[in-house]
Each structure stands twice: as structure tokens, then as C-alpha cells.
Motif scaffolding. Structure first.
Motif: not given
Length: 52
Positions: A38, A41-42, A44-46, A48-49
């Protein structure tokens, strides 16, 4: 060389590894891996943003 007056110290983690039953270790490892996934993933998303 160890002397009898010296005590070995161990961490709670070392105690767990040494003393926990296989079933308990599997449960804990599963929880740890789930939480680590989890968090990954957080992150990686951060990232990407920030790129966008």
C-alpha cells in the motif's frame, strides 16, 4: 569471547523470529507485506502526480 556476567540482549523482533509459531509468523509477514505494498503504491502515485 563471552563472559558469564555478560547478558545477551535481544530485540522484540529477534524474540519474535526465534519464538513465534509458524502460523503467527505467516500472519504477521502477510500483514507487513500488505502494508508495504500500500505504501509503495502511495509513493508511486505521489511521484506520478508531481511529474504531471
Amino acid at each position: 569471547m563471552k563472559f558469564e556476567s555478560e547478558k545477551e540482549s535481544s530485540s522484540p523482533f529477534a524474540d519474535f523470529i526465534r519464538n513465534a509459531k509458524s502460523e503467527e509468523k505467516k500472519r504477521v509477514y502477510s500483514e507487513v507485506l500488505t502494508e508495504a505494498t500500500k505504501k509503495q503504491i502511495e509513493v508511486m502515485l505521489a511521484a506520478r502526480e508531481k511529474k504531471a
